[in-house]
Design an enzyme around this catalytic site. Structure first.
Site, PDB file in Angstrom:
ATOM      1  N   HIS A  32       0.917  -1.243  -0.109  1.00  0.00           N
ATOM      2  CA  HIS A  32      -0.072   0.138  -0.003  1.00  0.00           C
ATOM      3  C   HIS A  32       0.688   1.135  -0.052  1.00  0.00           C
ATOM      4  CE1 HIS A  32      -2.567   3.177   1.608  1.00  0.00           C
ATOM      5  NE2 HIS A  32      -3.586   2.569   1.136  1.00  0.00           N
ATOM      6  N   GLY A  33       2.043   1.305   1.123  1.00  0.00           N
ATOM      7  CA  GLY A  33       2.758   2.470   0.894  1.00  0.00           C
ATOM      8  C   GLY A  33       2.272   3.620   1.875  1.00  0.00           C
ATOM      9  N   ASP A  34       1.101   3.668   2.060  1.00  0.00           N
ATOM     10  CA  ASP A  34       0.712   4.828   2.949  1.00  0.00           C
ATOM     11  C   ASP A  34      -0.593   4.583   4.024  1.00  0.00           C
ATOM     12  OD1 ASP A  34       0.441   7.451   3.806  1.00  0.00           O
ATOM     13  OD2 ASP A  34      -0.789   8.359   2.184  1.00  0.00           O
ATOM     14  N   ILE A  35      -0.276   3.581   4.609  1.00  0.00           N
ATOM     15  CA  ILE A  35      -1.270   3.021   5.872  1.00  0.00           C
ATOM     16  C   ILE A  35      -1.098   4.093   6.891  1.00  0.00           C
ATOM     17  CG2 ILE A  35      -1.755   1.453   7.547  1.00  0.00           C
ATOM     18  CD1 ILE A  35      -2.721   0.548   4.775  1.00  0.00           C
ATOM     19  N   ASN A  39      -6.571   6.914   5.919  1.00  0.00           N
ATOM     20  CA  ASN A  39      -6.855   5.799   5.024  1.00  0.00           C
ATOM     21  C   ASN A  39      -7.543   4.599   5.406  1.00  0.00           C
ATOM     22  OD1 ASN A  39      -5.857   7.552   3.162  1.00  0.00           O
ATOM     23  ND2 ASN A  39      -3.846   6.524   3.102  1.00  0.00           N
TER      24      ASN A  39
END
Length: 210
Positions: A32-35, A39
């Site tokens: 995902h890269g942006d938990i 979000n």
């Protein structure tokens, strides 16, 4: 901000649901890269949903040095800060930081500037959860510590292992609320009483025989 830290069982339930979503994404070769909390969308009928895959990338793709660092500074992994190779364990770190925030009421690290925040993430250990919220169980603190390990190699080896520990933590939190001990002391039966001594033999028959 209104109610303080989230209830431990509720926070673990949501984290389990997010983990299921991240595991499904990883099975399709995505991280995902942006938990972060913003979000994660909570729907009453289906539970937690993971949103905004805008920074998602194919698994095991190295980050080129010298580029910009994208992500939320309170939750991004140390390897993102250091511009090193990332994999699903980077999402595990960000999820751990989110879970920490849910139950502590604050993120693991805080600072005046993004550079100071990055330095703390690379050089300091996060505080222990139960030093901030003494109502939490030891198992939950243990799981979060492992998720937030600075070394990507010392975090969970796969999502199944993380899921198992999260469920164990939820069970321990529920048992604590209900006042049930999951680790009772080993029962030791009472020592048996020694048998009574045999009755003394009478010498009368011997005398009669004589």
């Amino acid at each position: 901000e209104a109610d303080g830290p989230m209830n431990e069982e509720r926070a673990l339930d949501l984290t389990i649901e997010v983990t299921e979503g991240l595991r499904a994404a990883y099975k399709n070769q995505m991280i995902h890269g942006d938990i972060k909390p913003a979000n994660i969308f909570i729907a009453e009928d289906v539970g937690a949903k993971v949103l905004d895959f805008g920074l998602a990338k194919l698994a095991n793709v190295e980050v080129s040095e010298g580029g910009e660092i994208w992500g939320s500074p309170y939750y991004i992994s140390p390897e993102r800060v250091g511009q090193k190779a990332e994999d699903f364990r980077s999402d595990v770190y960000s999820l751990g930081a989110t879970l920490f925030h849910l139950m502590a009421g604050r993120p693991p690290f805080d600072a005046e500037t993004a550079d100071e925040l990055a330095a703390k993430r690379l050089n300091e250990k996060p505080p222990l959860l139960r030093e901030i919220n003494g109502e939490l169980t030891a198992k939950t603190e243990q799981v979060v510590n492992k998720m937030l390990n600075k070394s990507i190699f010392l975090r969970y080896r796969d999502y199944d292992a993380l899921m198992e520990d999260l469920r164990d933590a939820k069970t321990e939190a529920t048992a604590k609320r209900l006042g049930v001990s999951l680790h009772p002391e080993q029962y030791r039966p009472p020592e048996p009483e020694p048998p009574p001594p045999p009755p003394a033999k009478s010498v009368l028959p011997l005398m009669l025989g004589g």
